[in-house]
Each structure stands twice: as C-alpha cells, then as structure tokens.
Design an enzyme around this catalytic site. Structure first.
Site, PDB file in Angstrom:
ATOM      1  N   ASP A  68       0.812  -1.220   0.000  1.00 42.96           N
ATOM      2  CA  ASP A  68       0.000   0.000   0.000  1.00 42.96           C
ATOM      3  C   ASP A  68       0.842   1.266   0.000  1.00 42.96           C
ATOM      4  O   ASP A  68       2.056   1.226   0.195  1.00 42.96           O
ATOM      5  CB  ASP A  68      -0.972  -0.007   1.198  1.00 42.96           C
ATOM      6  CG  ASP A  68      -0.311  -0.457   2.499  1.00 42.96           C
ATOM      7  OD1 ASP A  68       0.925  -0.517   2.544  1.00 42.96           O
ATOM      8  OD2 ASP A  68      -1.032  -0.733   3.458  1.00 42.96           O
ATOM      9  N   ASN A 137      -7.733  -2.590  14.176  1.00 43.64           N
ATOM     10  CA  ASN A 137      -9.104  -2.930  13.770  1.00 43.64           C
ATOM     11  C   ASN A 137      -9.127  -4.130  12.825  1.00 43.64           C
ATOM     12  O   ASN A 137     -10.153  -4.434  12.225  1.00 43.64           O
ATOM     13  CB  ASN A 137      -9.778  -1.716  13.112  1.00 43.64           C
ATOM     14  CG  ASN A 137      -9.030  -1.241  11.871  1.00 43.64           C
ATOM     15  OD1 ASN A 137      -8.048  -1.862  11.460  1.00 43.64           O
ATOM     16  ND2 ASN A 137      -9.495  -0.154  11.284  1.00 43.64           N
ATOM     17  N   HIS A 139      -7.280  -4.400  10.064  1.00 40.53           N
ATOM     18  CA  HIS A 139      -6.996  -4.135   8.651  1.00 40.53           C
ATOM     19  C   HIS A 139      -5.705  -4.825   8.220  1.00 40.53           C
ATOM     20  O   HIS A 139      -4.779  -5.001   9.012  1.00 40.53           O
ATOM     21  CB  HIS A 139      -7.013  -2.636   8.320  1.00 40.53           C
ATOM     22  CG  HIS A 139      -5.860  -1.830   8.819  1.00 40.53           C
ATOM     23  ND1 HIS A 139      -6.001  -0.544   9.294  1.00 40.53           N
ATOM     24  CD2 HIS A 139      -4.534  -2.087   8.897  1.00 40.53           C
ATOM     25  CE1 HIS A 139      -4.824  -0.063   9.628  1.00 40.53           C
ATOM     26  NE2 HIS A 139      -3.914  -0.980   9.403  1.00 40.53           N
ATOM     27  N   GLU A 144      -9.689  -1.667   5.181  1.00 38.38           N
ATOM     28  CA  GLU A 144     -10.316  -1.376   6.468  1.00 38.38           C
ATOM     29  C   GLU A 144     -11.596  -2.193   6.639  1.00 38.38           C
ATOM     30  O   GLU A 144     -12.128  -2.724   5.655  1.00 38.38           O
ATOM     31  CB  GLU A 144     -10.666   0.119   6.533  1.00 38.38           C
ATOM     32  CG  GLU A 144      -9.484   1.066   6.380  1.00 38.38           C
ATOM     33  CD  GLU A 144      -8.621   1.174   7.629  1.00 38.38           C
ATOM     34  OE1 GLU A 144      -8.773   0.360   8.567  1.00 38.38           O
ATOM     35  OE2 GLU A 144      -7.775   2.075   7.662  1.00 38.38           O
TER      36      GLU A 144
HETATM   37  C1  F6R Z   1       1.432  -1.311   6.108  1.00 41.56           C
HETATM   38  C2  F6R Z   1       0.146  -1.959   6.254  1.00 41.56           C
HETATM   39  C3  F6R Z   1      -0.673  -1.864   7.480  1.00 41.56           C
HETATM   40  C4  F6R Z   1       0.121  -2.178   8.743  1.00 41.56           C
HETATM   41  C5  F6R Z   1      -0.770  -2.075   9.979  1.00 41.56           C
HETATM   42  C6  F6R Z   1      -0.002  -2.341  11.252  1.00 41.56           C
HETATM   43  O1  F6R Z   1       1.982  -1.545   4.823  1.00 41.56           O
HETATM   44  O2  F6R Z   1      -0.256  -2.566   5.319  1.00 41.56           O
HETATM   45  O3  F6R Z   1      -1.742  -2.783   7.376  1.00 41.56           O
HETATM   46  O4  F6R Z   1       0.685  -3.444   8.648  1.00 41.56           O
HETATM   47  O5  F6R Z   1      -1.334  -0.807  10.037  1.00 41.56           O
HETATM   48  O6  F6R Z   1       0.885  -1.301  11.472  1.00 41.56           O
HETATM   49  P1  F6R Z   1       1.957  -1.372  12.647  1.00 41.56           P
HETATM   50  O7  F6R Z   1       2.942  -2.422  12.249  1.00 41.56           O
HETATM   51  O8  F6R Z   1       2.592   0.002  12.640  1.00 41.56           O
HETATM   52  O9  F6R Z   1       1.226  -1.709  13.896  1.00 41.56           O
END
Ligand code: F6R
Length: 246
Positions: A68, A137, A139, A144
């Site tokens: 992403d 959440n 995701h 989301e």
């Molecule tokens: C990032 C991504 C997000 C993160 C998620 C967890 O490329 O795809 O889904 O993996 O937001 O983020 P952290 O690791 O910062 O808790």
C-alpha cells in the site's frame, strides 16, 4: 491453515520472521516478496539487512511488491511507504530497484493507479510470500473494516482510528493522509504463503478476533483463516489472549 509461532519479545519475533523470509530467498533466489510497512516489520527488515551484510542473503534476483501507499504523498516525503521501503530495506541490500514496486501515490487518478498496480502484481506471476502487519481494527494492507472483501487494488478512505494513529508521524493534522491505495484482499489471498507479524499487548484483542473469531469483512484479517499456508509470528504479549489455544 494457520501456524502460530510465539516468540519472547519484539527482537525474537523480528529474527524469526526474517529467518522465514531469508530461507525463501536462499531456496528461491528469484522469489517474489509481498512487503509491508508500519512499525512491526522494521526489526525483521533490519535482520534481513544483516543477512545481506554478512553474506548469507543475496537479493539481486528478488522482486517485491508492496501492499500500500498513501494517496498524494510524493516519493521524497519521508512518510511515504516508498520512502520507508528504501530507507529500511531497498537502499541497504543489493536488490535491483527496478524490481521493487510500491503503489504510486502520486497518480491522482485513483482508477488508473489501481489498474496499473493490479497489472504490475499480475506481471509478477504470483507472490511467493506476503508479509503482513495487522491494524488494531484488523486491517491488512489498508483494507479497512467493510461490508465486503474488496478483491483488487483499491483506493480507500482511511478509518478515523487509522488517521489518528498515523497523526504522530506528521507535523500538522492537515498533512495526515486520509486516503490510500492498497492491494485488495483477493490479491493478498493469492500469495502462496502469508507471514503475519504482530507484537505488543495492544494487538492481543485483534489477534484473538482475527484468527479465532468469525470470518467477516468487518475484521479483514479474519479472511486469512481461509488461506492454506499462514504463519503468524507474534510475541507473548500479542498472543496473550490466545496462548491457551495454541
Ligand atoms: C502497512 C500496512 C498496514 C500495517 C498495519 C499495522 O503496509 O499494510 O496494514 O501493517 O497498520 O501497522 P503497525 O505495524 O505500525 O502496527
């Protein structure tokens, strides 16, 4: 099928995750890696860099596609995922930058940006291993909680909780991106193997929901229960609510 590897702490999680990725690079030097950003995989990337530096890992034939990118952020913006990947991995190993792909947040036309990225992922001929972090959440990528599982690359409005969580990285509230391009759920599920990394007590509830609760687009990571080959590497804190079931 999901396999859980419970590790002592963040460093242990990072080393074990890097070992899984590293062993693929050794056994399949021209593998296609699906990569993630966020705070969780940073330690694993550091271990992979060490593997390169000590001569164990050769990235010269590796290809990568990232999950992403924020819509609107330029490559030189230090909060862009393009910048993140260069900073933490690509500039520190011998990967060919022409073989690394991150969705292009600078393409204003969302439909075109998503179409282009789907074509890039398809041209890779299949992702061998997709690395994933998980949002509080549930995701994955920036898919989301939703009424449906969106299949291909899509432009998402970030959940307010995600915008709030990201705010710490930006000087002004107005600079925090509100949209992102993300690989879709089907594309993620098409990866041959999926490696999820999770750490910290803050992820304990969602780890339980995602891997032991109902499979629902309201908890996007729950779809991973239907994937044939998932490894979740987490520390004791993140696994605290599921430890009796492992
Ligand atoms: C990032 C991504 C997000 C993160 C998620 C967890 O490329 O795809 O889904 O993996 O937001 O983020 P952290 O690791 O910062 O808790």
């Amino acid at each position: 099928m999901i396999r859980f590897i419970c590790t002592k702490d963040y460093d242990d999680m990072s080393r074990k995750a890097a070992n899984i990725i590293g062993s693929l690079i050794v056994s399949k030097p021209n593998c296609v890696l699906g990569l993630a950003t966020g705070s969780t995989p940073i330690g694993a990337y550091a271990r992979l860099v060490e593997g390169y530096e000590n001569g164990d890992l050769d990235f010269s034939a590796v290809k990568s596609v990232n999950l992403d990118e924020y819509r609107g952020l330029t490559h030189d913006n230090d909060q862009s995922y393009y910048y993140f990947m260069n900073h933490h991995l690509f500039s520190k190993v011998n990967i060919d930058k022409n073989n690394t792909y991150v969705p292009d947040g600078t393409i204003a036309d969302a439909e075109e940006a998503c179409k282009q990225y789907d074509e890039i992922v398809a041209s890779m001929g299949g992702v061998d291993l997709q690395l994933l972090g998980m949002g509080h959440n549930g995701h994955i990528g920036f898919n989301e909680p939703n009424d449906v599982f969106v299949k291909g690359t899509n432009c998402v409005n970030l959940a307010q909780s995600t915008i709030d969580a990201n705010a710490r990285f930006f000087e002004k509230k107005e600079d925090v991106p509100t949209q992102a391009y993300t690989m879709g759920i089907q594309t993620i599920m098409n990866a041959k193997k999926i490696l999820v990394v999770v750490n910290g007590e803050g992820k304990a509830d969602i780890v339980e929901k995602a891997f032991f609760g109902d499979v629902t687009p309201q908890v996007p990571a729950s779809i991973l229960q239907f994937h044939p080959d998932v490894i979740v590497v987490g520390d004791e804190a993140a696994f605290s609510k599921i430890k009796n079931r492992l």
